[in-house]
Design a protein around this motif. Structure first.
Motif, PDB file in Angstrom:
ATOM      1  N   LEU A  52       8.137  -1.090  10.392  1.00  0.00           N
ATOM      2  CA  LEU A  52       8.754  -0.632   9.148  1.00  0.00           C
ATOM      3  C   LEU A  52       7.857   0.366   8.437  1.00  0.00           C
ATOM      4  O   LEU A  52       8.324   1.417   7.974  1.00  0.00           O
ATOM      5  CB  LEU A  52       9.038  -1.825   8.234  1.00  0.00           C
ATOM      6  N   LEU A  53       6.568   0.070   8.351  1.00  0.00           N
ATOM      7  CA  LEU A  53       5.645   1.001   7.704  1.00  0.00           C
ATOM      8  C   LEU A  53       5.640   2.349   8.421  1.00  0.00           C
ATOM      9  O   LEU A  53       5.593   3.401   7.779  1.00  0.00           O
ATOM     10  CB  LEU A  53       4.230   0.412   7.702  1.00  0.00           C
ATOM     11  N   GLY A  54       5.689   2.306   9.759  1.00  0.00           N
ATOM     12  CA  GLY A  54       5.725   3.551  10.513  1.00  0.00           C
ATOM     13  C   GLY A  54       6.986   4.345  10.270  1.00  0.00           C
ATOM     14  O   GLY A  54       6.998   5.569  10.425  1.00  0.00           O
ATOM     15  N   THR A  55       8.054   3.672   9.861  1.00  0.00           N
ATOM     16  CA  THR A  55       9.326   4.347   9.594  1.00  0.00           C
ATOM     17  C   THR A  55       9.368   4.957   8.205  1.00  0.00           C
ATOM     18  O   THR A  55       9.971   6.020   8.010  1.00  0.00           O
ATOM     19  CB  THR A  55      10.494   3.343   9.743  1.00  0.00           C
ATOM     20  N   VAL A  56       8.724   4.319   7.243  1.00  0.00           N
ATOM     21  CA  VAL A  56       8.855   4.757   5.853  1.00  0.00           C
ATOM     22  C   VAL A  56       7.688   5.605   5.353  1.00  0.00           C
ATOM     23  O   VAL A  56       7.814   6.258   4.314  1.00  0.00           O
ATOM     24  CB  VAL A  56       9.018   3.540   4.908  1.00  0.00           C
ATOM     25  N   SER A  57       6.568   5.623   6.065  1.00  0.00           N
ATOM     26  CA  SER A  57       5.402   6.332   5.545  1.00  0.00           C
ATOM     27  C   SER A  57       4.664   7.086   6.634  1.00  0.00           C
ATOM     28  O   SER A  57       4.555   6.610   7.776  1.00  0.00           O
ATOM     29  CB  SER A  57       4.440   5.336   4.879  1.00  0.00           C
ATOM     30  N   ARG A  58       4.153   8.243   6.273  1.00  0.00           N
ATOM     31  CA  ARG A  58       3.313   9.014   7.182  1.00  0.00           C
ATOM     32  C   ARG A  58       1.881   8.487   7.199  1.00  0.00           C
ATOM     33  O   ARG A  58       1.064   8.930   8.000  1.00  0.00           O
ATOM     34  CB  ARG A  58       3.311  10.494   6.780  1.00  0.00           C
ATOM     35  N   HIS A  59       1.571   7.576   6.295  1.00  0.00           N
ATOM     36  CA  HIS A  59       0.233   6.981   6.230  1.00  0.00           C
ATOM     37  C   HIS A  59       0.295   5.506   6.603  1.00  0.00           C
ATOM     38  O   HIS A  59      -0.413   4.675   6.037  1.00  0.00           O
ATOM     39  CB  HIS A  59      -0.341   7.150   4.822  1.00  0.00           C
ATOM     40  N   ALA A  60       1.151   5.193   7.556  1.00  0.00           N
ATOM     41  CA  ALA A  60       1.408   3.800   7.914  1.00  0.00           C
ATOM     42  C   ALA A  60       0.154   3.102   8.438  1.00  0.00           C
ATOM     43  O   ALA A  60      -0.084   1.931   8.128  1.00  0.00           O
ATOM     44  CB  ALA A  60       2.521   3.736   8.957  1.00  0.00           C
ATOM     45  N   VAL A  61      -0.652   3.797   9.225  1.00  0.00           N
ATOM     46  CA  VAL A  61      -1.858   3.182   9.778  1.00  0.00           C
ATOM     47  C   VAL A  61      -2.811   2.788   8.656  1.00  0.00           C
ATOM     48  O   VAL A  61      -3.381   1.686   8.662  1.00  0.00           O
ATOM     49  CB  VAL A  61      -2.554   4.137  10.769  1.00  0.00           C
ATOM     50  N   VAL A  62      -2.970   3.665   7.675  1.00  0.00           N
ATOM     51  CA  VAL A  62      -3.856   3.368   6.544  1.00  0.00           C
ATOM     52  C   VAL A  62      -3.352   2.157   5.771  1.00  0.00           C
ATOM     53  O   VAL A  62      -4.105   1.215   5.484  1.00  0.00           O
ATOM     54  CB  VAL A  62      -3.971   4.584   5.609  1.00  0.00           C
ATOM     55  N   PHE A  63      -2.052   2.162   5.441  1.00  0.00           N
ATOM     56  CA  PHE A  63      -1.482   1.042   4.695  1.00  0.00           C
ATOM     57  C   PHE A  63      -1.554  -0.252   5.514  1.00  0.00           C
ATOM     58  O   PHE A  63      -1.807  -1.333   4.967  1.00  0.00           O
ATOM     59  CB  PHE A  63      -0.031   1.334   4.314  1.00  0.00           C
ATOM     60  N   GLY A  64      -1.337  -0.143   6.810  1.00  0.00           N
ATOM     61  CA  GLY A  64      -1.400  -1.317   7.667  1.00  0.00           C
ATOM     62  C   GLY A  64      -2.794  -1.909   7.712  1.00  0.00           C
ATOM     63  O   GLY A  64      -2.975  -3.133   7.630  1.00  0.00           O
ATOM     64  N   LEU A  65      -3.808  -1.050   7.824  1.00  0.00           N
ATOM     65  CA  LEU A  65      -5.186  -1.536   7.840  1.00  0.00           C
ATOM     66  C   LEU A  65      -5.580  -2.115   6.491  1.00  0.00           C
ATOM     67  O   LEU A  65      -6.344  -3.091   6.428  1.00  0.00           O
ATOM     68  CB  LEU A  65      -6.130  -0.397   8.230  1.00  0.00           C
ATOM     69  N   VAL A  66      -5.087  -1.518   5.414  1.00  0.00           N
ATOM     70  CA  VAL A  66      -5.363  -2.069   4.082  1.00  0.00           C
ATOM     71  C   VAL A  66      -4.802  -3.479   3.979  1.00  0.00           C
ATOM     72  O   VAL A  66      -5.484  -4.395   3.484  1.00  0.00           O
ATOM     73  CB  VAL A  66      -4.759  -1.170   2.979  1.00  0.00           C
ATOM     74  N   TYR A  67      -3.569  -3.664   4.434  1.00  0.00           N
ATOM     75  CA  TYR A  67      -2.974  -4.997   4.386  1.00  0.00           C
ATOM     76  C   TYR A  67      -3.745  -5.974   5.274  1.00  0.00           C
ATOM     77  O   TYR A  67      -4.083  -7.092   4.858  1.00  0.00           O
ATOM     78  CB  TYR A  67      -1.518  -4.953   4.842  1.00  0.00           C
ATOM     79  N   ALA A  68      -4.041  -5.549   6.507  1.00  0.00           N
ATOM     80  CA  ALA A  68      -4.654  -6.457   7.469  1.00  0.00           C
ATOM     81  C   ALA A  68      -6.089  -6.810   7.107  1.00  0.00           C
ATOM     82  O   ALA A  68      -6.489  -7.982   7.197  1.00  0.00           O
ATOM     83  CB  ALA A  68      -4.609  -5.831   8.865  1.00  0.00           C
ATOM     84  N   LEU A  69      -6.871  -5.819   6.696  1.00  0.00           N
ATOM     85  CA  LEU A  69      -8.295  -6.038   6.497  1.00  0.00           C
ATOM     86  C   LEU A  69      -8.673  -6.362   5.055  1.00  0.00           C
ATOM     87  O   LEU A  69      -9.661  -7.067   4.822  1.00  0.00           O
ATOM     88  CB  LEU A  69      -9.081  -4.809   6.967  1.00  0.00           C
ATOM     89  N   ILE A  70      -7.904  -5.834   4.101  1.00  0.00           N
ATOM     90  CA  ILE A  70      -8.255  -6.085   2.705  1.00  0.00           C
ATOM     91  C   ILE A  70      -7.437  -7.234   2.130  1.00  0.00           C
ATOM     92  O   ILE A  70      -7.991  -8.191   1.585  1.00  0.00           O
ATOM     93  CB  ILE A  70      -8.076  -4.814   1.860  1.00  0.00           C
TER      94      ILE A  70
END
Length: 239
Positions: A150-168
């Motif tokens: 879903l993040l990859g579909t809605v945002s061009r910064h999906a990897v950054v947001f995903g890592l923020v969720y996972a690691l922070i």
């Protein structure tokens, strides 16, 4: 609901040389660390649970989920090649479902399999620790893949947001703020693992019923909304 051509293209994108190296690095690290821990400390159930929980489920699984989930569709949206895919007579939900299946499969293979191997290396599956954390990795793989797709579909910064969720969020806030743990895929999957282990080594701050509902809800809603966003993207491209 499954298109072999879309699946083949997605597998090719995810398992290209560069991504395959990244996907394989963390599982290899987990196994190497497990071998070193076993050689230095011997077989210990608590140590096995700490390694599999801290390095495996809390770090490796979500990062692999980020790579597989966002990589299943994000690059195609970024470089515009998704327009070619959307021009084919394939239903938009079918595209999302197919990519989700591929992302889930890749996440499971690169997270659950090494978790099982590491668990047997650490303590030979004493007190069902290896199997419990493997089940947790399998369950978490589904939710992470859907969420990060879903993040990859809605945002061009999906990897950054995903890592923020996972690691922070999950790793940092989840360990410091008790309330944040109830909104954590990691804790939901641990609830399932706790039932499998049936002891005190694997515990979760979330009940099994709540965790099951949350896992199903996140997976279904994330997949549905990704399909809606892809449909919107199609309309925008046609305009």
């Amino acid at each position: 609901m499954y298109d072999p051509t879309v699946a083949r293209l997605t597998y090719r994108a995810l398992l290209g040389r560069r991504r395959a190296l990244i996907l394989g690095a963390l599982p290899l690290l987990l196994i190497v660390i497990s071998l070193a821990v076993r050689a230095l400390a011997g077989a210990d159930d608590q140590t096995a649970a700490d390694v599999l929980g801290g390095l495996g489920l809390a770090t490796m699984v979500p990062i692999i989920g980020v790579i597989a989930g966002t990589g299943a569709i994000g690059p195609e949206i970024d470089d515009g090649s998704v327009v070619y895919l959307l021009s084919k007579p394939i239903k938009r939900p079918t595209i999302i479902y197919t990519k989700l299946i591929v992302a889930v499969a890749v996440t499971m293979v690169f997270s659950a399999v090494p978790t099982l191997i590491a668990g047997f290396v650490l303590n030979g599956n004493g007190q069902q620790v290896a199997v419990a954390y493997t089940v947790a990795a399998l369950v978490a793989s589904i939710a992470y893949a859907a969420l990060f797709l879903l993040l990859g579909t809605v945002s061009r910064h999906a990897v950054v947001f995903g890592l923020v969720y996972a690691l922070i969020w999950e790793a940092l806030f989840g360990s410091l703020v008790p309330g944040a743990r109830t909104l954590s895929v990691q804790q939901w999957s641990l609830a399932v693992a706790e039932r499998v282990a049936g002891g005190e080594l694997v515990t979760s701050d979330v009940g099994l019923t709540t965790a099951t509902i949350a896992l199903v809800a996140v997976t279904v809603l994330a997949t549905w909304y990704a399909g809606q966003k892809l449909r919107t993207l199609t309309l925008a491209g046609e305009e």
